[in-house]
Write a protein that holds these residues in place. Structure first.
Motif, mmCIF file in Angstrom:
data_model
loop_
_atom_site.group_PDB
_atom_site.id
_atom_site.type_symbol
_atom_site.label_atom_id
_atom_site.label_comp_id
_atom_site.label_asym_id
_atom_site.label_seq_id
_atom_site.Cartn_x
_atom_site.Cartn_y
_atom_site.Cartn_z
ATOM 1 N N VAL A 95 0.853 -1.186 0.000
ATOM 2 C CA VAL A 95 0.000 0.000 0.000
ATOM 3 C C VAL A 95 0.891 1.239 0.000
ATOM 4 C CG1 VAL A 95 -0.142 0.059 2.523
ATOM 5 C CG2 VAL A 95 -1.970 1.093 1.162
ATOM 6 N N GLN A 96 0.391 2.314 -0.567
ATOM 7 C CA GLN A 96 1.135 3.564 -0.565
ATOM 8 C C GLN A 96 1.011 4.259 0.786
ATOM 9 O OE1 GLN A 96 -0.328 5.830 -3.948
ATOM 10 N NE2 GLN A 96 1.386 5.092 -5.208
ATOM 11 N N GLY A 122 -3.734 -10.356 20.104
ATOM 12 C CA GLY A 122 -3.070 -9.125 19.737
ATOM 13 C C GLY A 122 -2.235 -9.260 18.497
ATOM 14 N N TRP A 123 -1.492 -8.200 18.227
ATOM 15 C CA TRP A 123 -0.641 -8.140 17.055
ATOM 16 C C TRP A 123 0.748 -7.621 17.441
ATOM 17 C CZ3 TRP A 123 -2.273 -9.805 12.279
ATOM 18 C CH2 TRP A 123 -3.634 -10.015 12.120
ATOM 19 N N PHE A 124 1.730 -8.234 16.836
ATOM 20 C CA PHE A 124 3.109 -7.774 16.912
ATOM 21 C C PHE A 124 3.604 -7.604 15.485
ATOM 22 C CE2 PHE A 124 4.297 -8.500 21.413
ATOM 23 C CZ PHE A 124 3.165 -9.186 21.838
ATOM 24 N N ARG A 125 4.743 -6.943 15.324
ATOM 25 C CA ARG A 125 5.327 -6.820 13.995
ATOM 26 C C ARG A 125 6.843 -6.900 14.079
ATOM 27 N NH1 ARG A 125 3.886 -0.429 12.751
ATOM 28 N NH2 ARG A 125 5.398 0.500 14.208
ATOM 29 N N GLN A 126 7.428 -7.308 12.966
ATOM 30 C CA GLN A 126 8.878 -7.433 12.906
ATOM 31 C C GLN A 126 9.373 -6.924 11.570
ATOM 32 O OE1 GLN A 126 10.343 -11.370 13.797
ATOM 33 N NE2 GLN A 126 12.358 -10.573 14.322
ATOM 34 N N ALA A 127 10.148 -5.845 11.619
ATOM 35 C CA ALA A 127 10.755 -5.292 10.420
ATOM 36 C C ALA A 127 12.098 -5.981 10.182
ATOM 37 C CB ALA A 127 10.951 -3.784 10.588
ATOM 38 N N LYS A 141 2.509 4.460 7.218
ATOM 39 C CA LYS A 141 3.794 5.092 6.953
ATOM 40 C C LYS A 141 4.793 4.032 6.495
ATOM 41 C CE LYS A 141 2.966 8.216 10.870
ATOM 42 N NZ LYS A 141 3.515 8.699 12.170
ATOM 43 N N PRO A 142 5.819 4.433 5.785
ATOM 44 C CA PRO A 142 6.842 3.445 5.376
ATOM 45 C C PRO A 142 7.430 2.688 6.567
ATOM 46 C CG PRO A 142 7.104 5.446 4.103
ATOM 47 C CD PRO A 142 6.049 5.736 5.133
ATOM 48 N N GLU A 143 7.532 3.335 7.702
ATOM 49 C CA GLU A 143 8.082 2.667 8.894
ATOM 50 C C GLU A 143 7.141 1.628 9.488
ATOM 51 O OE1 GLU A 143 7.871 5.980 8.342
ATOM 52 O OE2 GLU A 143 7.426 7.069 10.216
ATOM 53 N N ASP A 144 5.925 1.532 8.961
ATOM 54 C CA ASP A 144 5.015 0.457 9.375
ATOM 55 C C ASP A 144 5.299 -0.839 8.614
ATOM 56 O OD1 ASP A 144 2.432 2.928 9.499
ATOM 57 O OD2 ASP A 144 3.449 2.005 11.212
ATOM 58 N N THR A 145 6.185 -0.786 7.634
ATOM 59 C CA THR A 145 6.525 -1.971 6.862
ATOM 60 C C THR A 145 7.139 -3.038 7.764
ATOM 61 O OG1 THR A 145 6.879 -0.739 4.812
ATOM 62 C CG2 THR A 145 7.996 -2.863 5.011
ATOM 63 N N GLY A 167 2.289 -15.063 10.316
ATOM 64 C CA GLY A 167 2.699 -13.730 9.883
ATOM 65 C C GLY A 167 2.172 -13.369 8.506
ATOM 66 N N THR A 168 1.962 -12.084 8.302
ATOM 67 C CA THR A 168 1.546 -11.571 7.003
ATOM 68 C C THR A 168 2.328 -10.292 6.713
ATOM 69 O OG1 THR A 168 -0.367 -10.932 5.643
ATOM 70 C CG2 THR A 168 -0.418 -10.250 7.952
ATOM 71 N N GLN A 169 2.809 -10.164 5.494
ATOM 72 C CA GLN A 169 3.668 -9.049 5.134
ATOM 73 C C GLN A 169 2.854 -7.798 4.835
ATOM 74 O OE1 GLN A 169 7.240 -8.880 4.784
ATOM 75 N NE2 GLN A 169 6.786 -6.682 4.601
ATOM 76 N N VAL A 170 3.269 -6.697 5.417
ATOM 77 C CA VAL A 170 2.719 -5.378 5.103
ATOM 78 C C VAL A 170 3.865 -4.507 4.605
ATOM 79 C CG1 VAL A 170 1.684 -3.279 6.050
ATOM 80 C CG2 VAL A 170 0.834 -5.525 6.765
ATOM 81 N N THR A 171 3.704 -3.965 3.411
ATOM 82 C CA THR A 171 4.720 -3.111 2.830
ATOM 83 C C THR A 171 4.095 -1.775 2.466
ATOM 84 O OG1 THR A 171 5.887 -5.024 1.907
ATOM 85 C CG2 THR A 171 6.445 -2.853 1.020
ATOM 86 N N VAL A 172 4.666 -0.698 2.992
ATOM 87 C CA VAL A 172 4.156 0.643 2.741
ATOM 88 C C VAL A 172 5.205 1.387 1.927
ATOM 89 C CG1 VAL A 172 3.243 2.753 3.753
ATOM 90 C CG2 VAL A 172 2.947 0.563 4.946
ATOM 91 N N SER A 173 4.827 1.786 0.725
ATOM 92 C CA SER A 173 5.760 2.485 -0.160
ATOM 93 C C SER A 173 5.630 3.988 0.034
ATOM 94 C CB SER A 173 5.482 2.122 -1.607
ATOM 95 O OG SER A 173 4.181 2.527 -1.982
ATOM 96 N N SER A 174 6.736 4.674 -0.141
ATOM 97 C CA SER A 174 6.743 6.136 0.048
ATOM 98 C C SER A 174 6.406 6.861 -1.241
ATOM 99 C CB SER A 174 8.110 6.583 0.564
ATOM 100 O OG SER A 174 9.114 6.170 -0.329
#
Length: 124
Positions: free
Chosen positions: A12-13, A35-40, A87-91, A117-124
């Motif tokens: 997503v943008q 709950g939810w956690f994330r790992q960049a 935001k891109p930092e949410d990737t 896990g499921t990948q979330v990618t935020v483009s700038s």
């Protein structure tokens, strides 16, 4: 044995929205909370949000407050993560988590069940 299956990730943008879902399956499921956690890439897994399975208690990481909402559907054994103004930092890879008994629900070390896990990618 309980299994957690996430869905809804994608590309997503910046400024856009995504809704993640996590469905629990298996034996009779009555968690204390989910709950939810994330790992960049290259970083530790971090807490995002949690919700108790009864009542209205929710907890959010400071970095997502005001942009992300956690909710649940007890009848469907499903927890959701609505993410807005991304935001891109949410990737990151977003992981669903469940606690089967009362514990501190912001720590990776107390989680009883993890999703894949499921990948979330935020483009700038």
């Amino acid at each position: 044995q309980v299994q957690l299956v996430e869905s809804g990730g994608g590309l997503v943008q910046a400024g856009g929205s995504l809704r993640l879902s996590c469905a629990a399956s298996g034996r009779t499921f009555s968690p204390y909370g989910m709950g939810w956690f994330r790992q960049a890439p290259g970083k530790d897994r971090e807490f995002v949000a949690t919700i108790k399975w009864s009542g209205n208690l929710t907890v959010y990481a400071d970095s997502v407050k005001g942009r992300i909402t956690i909710s649940r559907d007890n009848a469907k054994n499903t927890v959701y993560l609505q993410m807005n103004t991304l935001k891109p930092e949410d990737t990151a890879v977003y992981f669903c988590a469940a606690w089967t008994e009362p514990k501190i629900m912001v720590l990776t070390t107390t989680v009883d069940v993890w999703g894949q896990g499921t990948q979330v990618t935020v483009s700038s």
